[in-house]
Design a protein around this motif. Structure first.
Motif, short mmCIF file in Angstrom:
data_model
loop_
_atom_site.label_atom_id
_atom_site.label_comp_id
_atom_site.label_asym_id
_atom_site.label_seq_id
_atom_site.Cartn_x
_atom_site.Cartn_y
_atom_site.Cartn_z
N UNK A 67 0.81 -1.21 0.00
CA UNK A 67 0.00 0.00 0.00
C UNK A 67 0.85 1.27 0.00
N UNK A 68 1.99 1.20 0.70
CA UNK A 68 2.86 2.38 0.79
C UNK A 68 4.27 1.93 1.09
N UNK A 69 5.22 2.72 0.62
CA UNK A 69 6.64 2.45 0.86
C UNK A 69 7.23 3.62 1.63
N UNK A 70 7.59 3.37 2.88
CA UNK A 70 8.23 4.39 3.70
C UNK A 70 9.73 4.11 3.76
N UNK A 126 7.33 -0.96 5.09
CA UNK A 126 6.26 -1.00 4.11
C UNK A 126 4.92 -1.06 4.83
N UNK A 127 3.90 -0.57 4.16
CA UNK A 127 2.53 -0.82 4.59
C UNK A 127 1.94 -1.84 3.62
N UNK A 128 1.45 -2.96 4.16
CA UNK A 128 0.90 -4.00 3.31
C UNK A 128 -0.44 -4.47 3.87
N UNK A 129 -1.20 -5.11 3.02
CA UNK A 129 -2.42 -5.78 3.46
C UNK A 129 -2.52 -7.12 2.76
N UNK A 130 -3.07 -8.09 3.46
CA UNK A 130 -3.25 -9.42 2.88
C UNK A 130 -4.39 -9.37 1.87
N UNK A 131 -4.13 -9.81 0.66
CA UNK A 131 -5.17 -9.84 -0.36
C UNK A 131 -5.97 -11.14 -0.24
N UNK A 132 -7.02 -11.23 -1.03
CA UNK A 132 -7.83 -12.46 -1.04
C UNK A 132 -7.42 -13.39 -2.18
#
Length: 280
Positions: free
Chosen positions: A81-84, A88-94
């Motif tokens: 979602x974002x790269x700091x 990283x900001x991530x979310x688990x997809x389906x």
């Protein structure tokens, strides 16, 4: 003939994926991290080293199934979602969520790079096995082979693995704790109304299980030290009907045999003093 991964999961947009080959990081096994705490596992995807390795929108996460050579367990597809600068900001997809923790792939990957591009490896993955349920700890191997790291035992305790609990909950016995960092060994026992499962649970919950010396160790080093360095082995088991004095006598026997009392002590085999109480 092997079943190729691409035969059951064709991926058209390979250029959108980076693979995460998660391996032991000198402290934890990713397989145990995944099995005991999914949030902690996601943090492994959020970690950013100095360079921007996850520079594509999707992460195909795999963890080393270290009980079996060249085997990897699918840990999910994460969306970046974002790269700091520091994470990283991530979310688990389906995406193929029903395969998370179940799909085991065979691939003899030896490269030190842990985050390569997907197109270089996708065609070489072979389907090793699809588990009936997500991995929650290794199967009970029998009393004679009950030898576990702290991490493995923690996974089993947290997930209430029924095969282990059913086998260990109602037995008395004698066990060995080894600090593989210092070589220190401690022989203990479970008796009275406290089975091996409950006794080992105390160590997982506290790190020290009420032992004075281990309490000081946990106070100084933290439970993380135990997770990294302790191993548990069952030396012998007895039925719940076994008189306590027999179990205590067997504990004394093993202390003498393993030289943990101090008589004829060998290098790196040091007694850890303990109080006398049921299960200590």
């Amino acid at each position: 003939m092997p079943i190729l991964f691409q035969d059951i999961w064709p991926i058209e947009n390979l250029g959108e994926y980076k693979i995460h080959f998660a391996r032991w990081n000198q402290h934890s096994q990713p397989l145990e991290v995944f099995a005991r705490d999914r949030r902690e596992w996601q943090e492994w995807q959020e970690y950013r080293p100095g360079r921007d390795d996850f520079n594509r929108p999707l992460i195909f996460s795999l963890m080393q199934f270290y009980h079996e050579q060249d085997t990897w367990l699918f840990g999910g597809v994460y969306r970046v979602l974002a790269r700091h600068a520091d994470r990283y900001e991530v979310e688990l997809s389906d995406i193929r969520a029903n395969m998370i923790g179940r799909l085991k792939l065979f691939y003899p990957y030896r490269d030190r790079t842990t985050r390569p591009v997907m197109e270089r490896h996708h065609a070489a993955f072979e389907v090793h096995e699809i588990l009936s349920e997500p991995y929650s700890g290794r199967n009970f191997p029998g009393f004679d082979d009950a030898d576990l790291s702290f991490e493995e035992l923690e996974t089993l305790i947290r997930n209430e693995r029924l095969d282990w609990r059913a086998a260990m909950e109602n037995i008395k016995g004698v066990y060995l704790i080894t600090d593989i960092h210092t070589g220190r060994r401690y022989v203990g026992s479970a008796y009275a109304d406290l089975g091996i499962w409950s006794r080992w649970r105390q160590y997982i919950e506290t790190g020290h299980g009420g032992n004075a010396e281990l309490t000081r160790l946990v106070r100084d080093e933290g439970v993380g030290y135990c997770r990294e360095h302790f191993r548990f082995a069952l030396l012998e088991q007895r039925t719940a009907r076994t008189p306590d004095d027999i179990v205590i006598a067997r504990e004394t026997f093993w202390k003498r045999v393993l030289l943990t009392r101090g008589e004829g002590r060998v290098a790196n085999a040091v007694e850890i003093p303990c109080r006398r109480a049921p299960g200590i």
